[in-house]
Scaffold this active site. Structure first.
Site, short mmCIF file in Angstrom:
data_model
loop_
_atom_site.label_atom_id
_atom_site.label_comp_id
_atom_site.label_asym_id
_atom_site.label_seq_id
_atom_site.Cartn_x
_atom_site.Cartn_y
_atom_site.Cartn_z
N ASP A 191 61.70 57.77 45.83
CA ASP A 191 62.82 57.01 45.70
C ASP A 191 63.93 57.61 45.12
O ASP A 191 63.72 58.71 44.54
CB ASP A 191 62.24 55.81 44.97
CG ASP A 191 62.89 54.58 45.16
OD1 ASP A 191 62.43 53.47 45.85
OD2 ASP A 191 64.10 54.34 45.07
N VAL A 199 66.21 59.75 51.09
CA VAL A 199 65.76 60.19 52.31
C VAL A 199 66.64 60.70 53.73
O VAL A 199 66.13 60.85 54.77
CB VAL A 199 65.22 58.75 52.68
CG1 VAL A 199 63.78 58.46 52.30
CG2 VAL A 199 66.04 57.57 52.91
N TYR A 202 72.77 46.69 60.03
CA TYR A 202 71.48 46.53 59.75
C TYR A 202 70.52 46.25 61.29
O TYR A 202 69.52 47.27 61.32
CB TYR A 202 71.07 45.25 58.91
CG TYR A 202 69.83 45.20 58.34
CD1 TYR A 202 69.34 46.01 57.19
CD2 TYR A 202 68.83 44.29 58.94
CE1 TYR A 202 67.93 45.98 56.82
CE2 TYR A 202 67.54 44.18 58.27
CZ TYR A 202 67.27 45.21 57.54
OH TYR A 202 65.75 44.75 56.86
N LYS A 234 68.03 48.81 62.91
CA LYS A 234 66.50 48.38 62.62
C LYS A 234 66.03 48.34 64.32
O LYS A 234 64.91 48.50 64.73
CB LYS A 234 66.40 47.11 62.14
CG LYS A 234 66.46 47.13 60.72
CD LYS A 234 65.64 48.15 59.86
CE LYS A 234 65.43 48.15 58.60
NZ LYS A 234 64.42 49.01 57.84
N THR A 268 61.55 40.50 48.10
CA THR A 268 61.75 41.51 47.25
C THR A 268 63.27 41.33 46.75
O THR A 268 64.09 40.64 46.93
CB THR A 268 61.60 42.69 47.97
OG1 THR A 268 62.80 42.73 48.96
CG2 THR A 268 60.39 42.65 48.79
#
Ligand SMILES: NC(=O)c1ccc[n+]([C@@H]2O[C@H](COP(=O)([O-])OP(=O)(O)OC[C@H]3O[C@@H](n4cnc5c(N)ncnc54)[C@H](O)[C@@H]3O)[C@@H](O)[C@H]2O)c1
Length: 244
Positions: A37, A61, A150, A154, A185
């Site tokens: 992370d 990442v 987004y 995705k 979350t």
């Protein structure tokens, strides 16, 4: 609980949210787990809580060189990698007209390019391990439309999963995508969004948002040998949202 006994797993974006939930369960199921992370403080705290079978490595990442370091450290501590969960991601809720080119390129880098880099770097390690399972975390917005940036990224995760599954079938590596609906979350449930999330939940067929552990159950299945005949497929966990 030994569904991942002898497996070495890597999970990105695992300092909180769904990645944290996957890490907790993978360890409980007997895996050795490398969690990565950007958030060093939370990642280190989780690794020290979970014990000697977990290694935290700080990683962005979007950086190929970070991926090289993570794989080298994983192999050095535990051995070649069997499982990769490309989980790290960000969301964006703006219109096309409000979104800058810089913001657009950032979400493409984090949500999409990272998945390519992760697979490219980890596949050789999986080949050394004699095979593996890659789980790419998409969204229901990889199935149906939502916010700009987004949704596009995705959908791309869903597409790269299919291309990679065809290539990787030659290496004994399975590649699948997971498509969560609305999950409780920090990405979704914050002080200022809680009321809107509760209101939205009334329109989900199962009448609630999900807990991260409910997505972990699918990820665990895909990581384990129980899913030995599944590759190139979409696994939706959305309380019925996309069935409407
Ligand atoms: N929560 C939801 O409702 C939902 C629904 C569908 C899909 N998803 C997807 O599931 C995945 C996990 O989401 P979550 O809800 O647990 O999110 P989260 O925001 O709680 O956790 C994401 C983690 O990724 C890390 N991260 C962000 N950018 C990074 C980078 N460049 N390098 C390394 N780490 C980075 C963050 O530090 C954070 O710890 C994401 O890919 C998200 O798009 C979430």
């Amino acid at each position: 609980m030994t569904r991942l006994e002898g497996k070495i797993a890597m999970i990105t974006g695992a300092a909180q949210g769904m990645g944290e939930s996957h890490a907790r369960r993978f360890v409980a199921e007997g895996a050795k787990v490398v969690i990565t992370d950007l958030n060093e403080e939370k990642g280190m705290a989780l690794a020290s809580e979970l014990g000697e079978n977990v290694l935290f490595v700080k990683q962005n990442v979007t950086k190929a060189e970070d991926w090289e370091v993570v794989v080298a450290k994983a192999e050095e501590k535990f051995g070649p990698v069997n499982i990769l969960v490309n989980n790290a991601g960000i969301t964006m809720a703006k219109s096309i007209l409000q979104t800058t080119e810089e913001e657009y390129r950032r979400i493409v880098d984090i949500n999409q390019v990272s998945v390519f880099l992760g697979m490219k770097t980890v596949i050789p390690s999986m080949q050394k391990a004699g095979g593996g399972s890659i789980i790419n975390i998409s969204s229901i917005n990889g199935i149906v439309g939502g916010a700009i940036g987004y949704t596009d990224t995705k959908f791309a995760v869903r597409g790269i999963t299919k291309a990679a599954a065809m290539e990787c079938s030659n290496y004994g590596i399975r590649v699948n995508s997971v498509h969560p609906g609305v999950i409780a979350t920090p990405m979704v449930v914050q002080e200022d969004t809680k009321a809107a999330v509760d209101e939205f939940a009334k329109h989900i067929p199962l009448k609630r948002v999900a807990q991260p552990e409910e997505v972990t159950n699918i990820v665990l299945y895909l990581a384990s040998d129980e899913s030995s005949y599944s590759t190139g497929s979409e696994f939706i966990v959305d309380g019925g949202l996309t069935a409407m």
